[in-house]
Scaffold this motif. Structure first.
Motif, short mmCIF file in Angstrom:
data_model
loop_
_atom_site.label_atom_id
_atom_site.label_comp_id
_atom_site.label_asym_id
_atom_site.label_seq_id
_atom_site.Cartn_x
_atom_site.Cartn_y
_atom_site.Cartn_z
N GLY A 151 -17.27 -10.05 11.67
CA GLY A 151 -16.00 -10.38 12.29
C GLY A 151 -16.08 -11.42 13.39
O GLY A 151 -15.04 -11.89 13.87
N GLU A 152 -17.27 -11.79 13.82
CA GLU A 152 -17.38 -12.77 14.91
C GLU A 152 -17.29 -14.19 14.35
O GLU A 152 -17.72 -14.46 13.22
CB GLU A 152 -18.71 -12.58 15.65
CG GLU A 152 -18.84 -13.48 16.87
CD GLU A 152 -20.05 -13.12 17.72
OE1 GLU A 152 -20.55 -13.99 18.45
OE2 GLU A 152 -20.50 -11.95 17.63
N ASP A 153 -16.76 -15.11 15.17
CA ASP A 153 -16.59 -16.51 14.75
C ASP A 153 -17.96 -17.20 14.70
O ASP A 153 -18.65 -17.32 15.73
CB ASP A 153 -15.68 -17.22 15.75
CG ASP A 153 -15.39 -18.66 15.34
OD1 ASP A 153 -15.83 -19.06 14.25
OD2 ASP A 153 -14.73 -19.37 16.13
N PRO A 154 -18.37 -17.69 13.51
CA PRO A 154 -19.70 -18.32 13.40
C PRO A 154 -19.68 -19.83 13.64
O PRO A 154 -20.69 -20.51 13.42
CB PRO A 154 -20.09 -18.01 11.96
CG PRO A 154 -18.80 -18.03 11.23
CD PRO A 154 -17.76 -17.52 12.20
N SER A 155 -18.56 -20.39 14.09
CA SER A 155 -18.41 -21.85 14.17
C SER A 155 -19.43 -22.48 15.09
O SER A 155 -20.06 -23.51 14.75
CB SER A 155 -16.99 -22.19 14.64
OG SER A 155 -16.03 -21.65 13.78
N VAL A 156 -19.64 -21.92 16.28
CA VAL A 156 -20.58 -22.51 17.24
C VAL A 156 -22.01 -22.48 16.71
O VAL A 156 -22.76 -23.45 16.80
CB VAL A 156 -20.47 -21.78 18.60
CG1 VAL A 156 -21.50 -22.32 19.59
CG2 VAL A 156 -19.07 -21.92 19.17
N GLU A 157 -22.40 -21.33 16.17
CA GLU A 157 -23.76 -21.20 15.65
C GLU A 157 -24.00 -22.15 14.48
O GLU A 157 -25.09 -22.74 14.35
CB GLU A 157 -23.98 -19.75 15.21
CG GLU A 157 -25.40 -19.43 14.82
CD GLU A 157 -26.36 -19.50 16.00
OE1 GLU A 157 -27.56 -19.74 15.77
OE2 GLU A 157 -25.90 -19.31 17.15
N ILE A 158 -22.97 -22.33 13.62
CA ILE A 158 -23.12 -23.27 12.52
C ILE A 158 -23.25 -24.69 13.04
O ILE A 158 -24.05 -25.50 12.53
CB ILE A 158 -21.92 -23.15 11.56
CG1 ILE A 158 -21.94 -21.80 10.85
CG2 ILE A 158 -21.91 -24.27 10.53
CD1 ILE A 158 -20.71 -21.52 10.01
N ALA A 159 -22.47 -25.04 14.09
CA ALA A 159 -22.55 -26.39 14.65
C ALA A 159 -23.93 -26.67 15.24
O ALA A 159 -24.44 -27.80 15.17
CB ALA A 159 -21.47 -26.55 15.73
N VAL A 160 -24.57 -25.63 15.81
CA VAL A 160 -25.91 -25.82 16.38
C VAL A 160 -26.93 -26.12 15.28
O VAL A 160 -27.85 -26.93 15.46
CB VAL A 160 -26.32 -24.55 17.16
CG1 VAL A 160 -27.79 -24.61 17.59
CG2 VAL A 160 -25.42 -24.38 18.37
N ARG A 161 -26.78 -25.50 14.12
CA ARG A 161 -27.75 -25.65 13.05
C ARG A 161 -27.46 -26.84 12.15
O ARG A 161 -28.29 -27.21 11.32
CB ARG A 161 -27.77 -24.39 12.19
CG ARG A 161 -28.21 -23.15 12.96
CD ARG A 161 -28.57 -22.05 12.00
NE ARG A 161 -28.98 -20.83 12.69
CZ ARG A 161 -29.59 -19.81 12.11
NH1 ARG A 161 -29.82 -19.86 10.79
NH2 ARG A 161 -29.94 -18.73 12.79
#
Length: 343
Positions: A293-303
């Motif tokens: 349920g957490e937004d993965p947008s930031v983590e995806i942008a880092v990778r």
């Protein structure tokens, strides 16, 4: 599992028995009501020849020169004797106005009695009814200026109140001094207004349920009992669901294609886009080590080389799309997932 829906034929077969019973009960209730209401007049009605009717006293009054006028509105009572067999069905204010206009008034068992006694032969005990002698009286007991028959007949001013209508009925008119007492009360003037209230008067004092005939109430009770019995009869347990093996094995690819055709036929491209985005988020979240349920947008942008805002737009946009846009979105989501897996 096998699901069997009843068709119209099965529904009719199951329902025709209860429907037939209901129709029979309803027909019986109508017949009973009509039989109860047949005939002219009812209790204390001057047209009725029944034992509880008052045709005999009306005829006797006419033979003694009293004009009997049966009415349901009593618009003209000036100079007449007003007889009200059912005063409790009339608005009290209207009844008081009619009593003031009439030369004399006779009320039968109105509300406001101070007690009740048995209906039996009683002695007058007052000058007002000495000529009549013993009579069949009783019922309600009242307070008044002049009291007779153990206070079951009282007179205050021009208003006479009597606790029982036995002396006016065809059954009891020829007993004791009933006829003499009835003539002395109703024959005080040459004109007698016999007031049987109409439905408009009754509605003032009676509720809707009070106005329903007893036959209809009895029929409704029968229908209710029949409905409960039918419900208990038909409320059979179907038992637990029994799983059954599917006759064929459907490949996953065919299921996906079938659902896609349904989306296309219903023009649900935007809904399909939301399903694709949700599926991508569900696959990427555990892959990135994030809670559900957490937004993965930031983590995806880092990778990846994408910005967080672009990723968030791709995963959460609510903009409607057409079929061509849906194909392009699916390709972008696949590319994003490949980038995350290779990072």
């Amino acid at each position: 599992m096998t699901a069997v829906s009843p068709d119209a034929g099965r529904i009719w077969t199951a329902a025709r028995g209860p429907l037939l019973i209901g129709v029979i009960i309803l027909f019986a209730a109508v017949v009973i009501t009509l039989m109860r209401g047949s005939g002219e007049g009812g209790s204390l009605d001057p047209r009725s020849y029944q034992p509880e009717g008052s045709h005999a006293v009306a005829r006797l009054l006419e033979q003694n020169g009293v004009r009997v006028e049966l009415t349901d509105n009593a618009s003209s009572v000036d100079g007449a004797t007003l007889f009200v067999p059912q005063p409790n069905l009339i608005d009290p204010q209207r009844l008081a106005d009619l009593s003031r206009r009439a030369s004399s008034t006779v009320l039968l068992a109105p509300a406001g009695g101070v007690g009740r006694v048995e209906i039996e032969t009683r002695q007058p005990g007052c000058p007002l009814a000495d000529r009549a002698g013993a009579a069949t009286t009783g019922g309600f007991v009242y307070e008044g200026d002049q009291r007779c028959y153990d206070s079951t007949l009282v007179r205050t001013g021009t208003v006479t109140t009597i606790g029982s209508g036995a002396i006016f009925t065809n059954r009891s008119l020829d007993e004791e001094g009933n006829a003499a007492l009835a003539l002395s009360l109703l024959g005080q003037h040459e004109r007698l207004v016999w007031f049987l209230p109409s439905a408009a008067d009754r509605s003032v004092q009676k509720s809707f349920t009070d106005l329903i005939p007893d036959g209809w109430k009895f029929g409704a009770l029968q229908l209710g009992i029949a409905a409960v019995l039918i419900a208990l009869w038909r409320a059979r347990r179907l038992g637990r669901v029994v799983p059954e093996p599917l006759p064929v094995v459907v490949r996953a690819a065919e299921t996906v294609e079938g659902r896609a055709r349904l989306y296309r036929r219903s023009h649900a491209a935007s809904h399909a886009a939301s399903v694709l985005r949700q599926a991508t988020r569900d696959r990427l979240t555990p892959l990135l080590g994030l809670p559900a349920g957490e937004d993965p947008s930031v983590e995806i942008a880092v990778r990846t080389s994408r910005s967080a805002s672009d990723v968030r737009t791709l995963l959460y946009s609510q903009e409607p799309v057409d079929d061509r846009g849906l194909v392009a979105l699916a390709a972008e989501l696949d590319a994003l997932e490949d980038e995350v897996r290779k990072a």
